[in-house]
Write an enzyme that holds these catalytic residues in place. Sequence first.
Site, PDB file in Angstrom:
ATOM      1  N   ASN A 155       0.804  -1.350  -0.152  1.00  0.00           N
ATOM      2  CA  ASN A 155       0.126  -0.094   0.098  1.00  0.00           C
ATOM      3  C   ASN A 155       0.880   1.228  -0.023  1.00  0.00           C
ATOM      4  OD1 ASN A 155       0.390  -1.402   2.584  1.00  0.00           O
ATOM      5  ND2 ASN A 155      -0.374   0.565   3.720  1.00  0.00           N
ATOM      6  N   GLN A 183      -5.076  -3.826  -1.498  1.00  0.00           N
ATOM      7  CA  GLN A 183      -4.753  -2.948  -2.734  1.00  0.00           C
ATOM      8  C   GLN A 183      -4.974  -3.551  -4.245  1.00  0.00           C
ATOM      9  OE1 GLN A 183      -3.995   0.264  -2.419  1.00  0.00           O
ATOM     10  NE2 GLN A 183      -3.925   0.511  -0.025  1.00  0.00           N
ATOM     11  N   SER A 203     -11.242  -5.194   1.490  1.00  0.00           N
ATOM     12  CA  SER A 203     -12.476  -4.143   1.722  1.00  0.00           C
ATOM     13  C   SER A 203     -12.776  -3.247   0.524  1.00  0.00           C
ATOM     14  CB  SER A 203     -11.941  -3.314   2.944  1.00  0.00           C
ATOM     15  OG  SER A 203     -11.051  -2.466   2.670  1.00  0.00           O
ATOM     16  N   HIS A 205     -13.941  -0.064   0.500  1.00  0.00           N
ATOM     17  CA  HIS A 205     -13.854   1.370   0.313  1.00  0.00           C
ATOM     18  C   HIS A 205     -12.296   1.623  -0.482  1.00  0.00           C
ATOM     19  CE1 HIS A 205     -10.358   2.336   3.463  1.00  0.00           C
ATOM     20  NE2 HIS A 205     -10.883   1.058   3.907  1.00  0.00           N
ATOM     21  N   THR A 243     -25.877  -8.892  12.441  1.00  0.00           N
ATOM     22  CA  THR A 243     -26.718  -8.725  11.332  1.00  0.00           C
ATOM     23  C   THR A 243     -25.899  -8.251  10.203  1.00  0.00           C
ATOM     24  OG1 THR A 243     -28.421  -8.179  12.782  1.00  0.00           O
ATOM     25  CG2 THR A 243     -28.860  -7.292  10.752  1.00  0.00           C
ATOM     26  N   CYS A 328      -2.689   4.817   8.037  1.00  0.00           N
ATOM     27  CA  CYS A 328      -2.635   4.376   9.417  1.00  0.00           C
ATOM     28  C   CYS A 328      -1.225   4.776  10.025  1.00  0.00           C
ATOM     29  CB  CYS A 328      -2.410   3.003   9.460  1.00  0.00           C
ATOM     30  SG  CYS A 328      -4.065   2.170   8.737  1.00  0.00           S
TER      31      CYS A 328
HETATM   32  N1  PLP Z   1      -4.263  -3.786   4.128  1.00  0.00           N
HETATM   33  C1  PLP Z   1      -3.614  -3.114   3.207  1.00  0.00           C
HETATM   34  C2  PLP Z   1      -2.617  -3.238   2.156  1.00  0.00           C
HETATM   35  C3  PLP Z   1      -4.320  -1.804   3.256  1.00  0.00           C
HETATM   36  O1  PLP Z   1      -3.824  -0.745   2.112  1.00  0.00           O
HETATM   37  C4  PLP Z   1      -5.299  -1.491   4.019  1.00  0.00           C
HETATM   38  C5  PLP Z   1      -5.778  -0.072   4.353  1.00  0.00           C
HETATM   39  O2  PLP Z   1      -5.144   0.913   4.024  1.00  0.00           O
HETATM   40  C6  PLP Z   1      -5.659  -2.425   5.066  1.00  0.00           C
HETATM   41  C7  PLP Z   1      -5.039  -3.552   4.890  1.00  0.00           C
HETATM   42  C8  PLP Z   1      -6.661  -2.013   6.116  1.00  0.00           C
HETATM   43  O3  PLP Z   1      -8.019  -1.897   5.464  1.00  0.00           O
HETATM   44  P1  PLP Z   1      -9.358  -1.425   6.075  1.00  0.00           P
HETATM   45  O4  PLP Z   1      -9.153  -0.039   6.369  1.00  0.00           O
HETATM   46  O5  PLP Z   1     -10.474  -1.771   5.344  1.00  0.00           O
HETATM   47  O6  PLP Z   1      -9.488  -2.143   7.253  1.00  0.00           O
END
Ligand code: PLP
Length: 383
Positions: A155, A183, A203, A205, A243, A328
């Site tokens: 990422n 990613q 995920s 988003h 749910t 993060c």
């Molecule tokens: N793994 C990677 C490579 C990511 O880039 C991210 C988010 O930036 C995540 C895990 C965590 O994703 P989420 O925010 O949907 O928990």
Amino acid sequence: MKKLIYLDYASTTPIDQRVLEKMNNYFTIDGIFGNSSASNYLGIKTKNEIENARINIANIIGSKQEEIFFTSSATESINLAIKGIIYSYFTNKKKYIITSNMEHKSVLETCNFLKKLGIKIIYMTNSNTGILDLILLDNKIINQTILVSIMHINNEIGTINNIETIGNICKKKNVFFHVDATQSIGKYSLNLKKMNIDLLSFSSHKFYGPKGIGVLYVKKKSKIILTPLLHGGGQEKGLRSGTLATHQIIGMSTALIIANNEIKQEKKRIKILKKKFWNGIKNISGIYLNGNFKNSSPYIINIGFKNIFNKILMLEMKNIIISSSSACNSNKYNISHVLRALGLKKELIQSSIRISFGRFTTEEEIIFLIKKLHIIIKKIRQN
Ligand code: PLP
């Protein structure tokens, strides 16, 4: 130019308007807002919608419908995959996890937590190209190893690991293999049927779907027994109680269908933009590229400018939204662990920025960004 130039797509993406419109049918009294566990008419209708979404997602990633489990995020999927395996299979003779020091914090912190319970964690170090050394990995897997967890695309620097070959190594050595594909899903076509991947997390988003919804893929053929983290109503075959968030699931499935339909053309378009960007800035003095250009995702570029503090650069960029490292990292840690793992000195890490391109990135924006970077770097150096 538009007011905001968004170039932080690896952190999160805006919801696609088409996704939002579809989601709107699942909230109100006129919509399909039922509880999918209920056996009334609305519950059954809601369940059918969810199962259709599950089928759509499964078809796109080449899996079976029953291999898809809904969670709240990639973070939750990763926790469920790693802890779920360890809680089920950990013994005195089986206590090793292999991962890399370039993983996302959701993998590293989960491993850190398990370390306190007596699990041994082996961290693979990557070469200075940021790619995992597969021969080294093969040698590291021993009888006591339970699980290998490696990301597909990094990422922060966009480097791509060969998950197909890693899967084959893990299969040969009889260890479980988990992939963090957060990613790559929506940007890269995967056919999980043909790959030796036991567990895979992502995920919504990151591909223009809503936040708060993720998937854990669990290969049926691998006959994995995962210990659930959430106990309750027994949804998702008892693996993840709670749910189901119908609107989020529909949003994720719609977003993935759209991304998948446009996957090839979009990657080609972004590749051209990334090249144009790099060609426009590579002659700025003191510039350096983190990772490598060749074996990396077109969606991410990580660069630095010697003797320029990234926080100052970002302030000067004003309405151009970029990142100093992953979202993060920029919240909690000052120093990117990924760049540190690449072998960069502190000064260079603090001079690095991540720019990530996406659906709404235009050529006009790239040209503007190139000009702006030239001007800002000159200005900072003169002061
Ligand atoms: N793994 C990677 C490579 C990511 O880039 C991210 C988010 O930036 C995540 C895990 C965590 O994703 P989420 O925010 O949907 O928990």
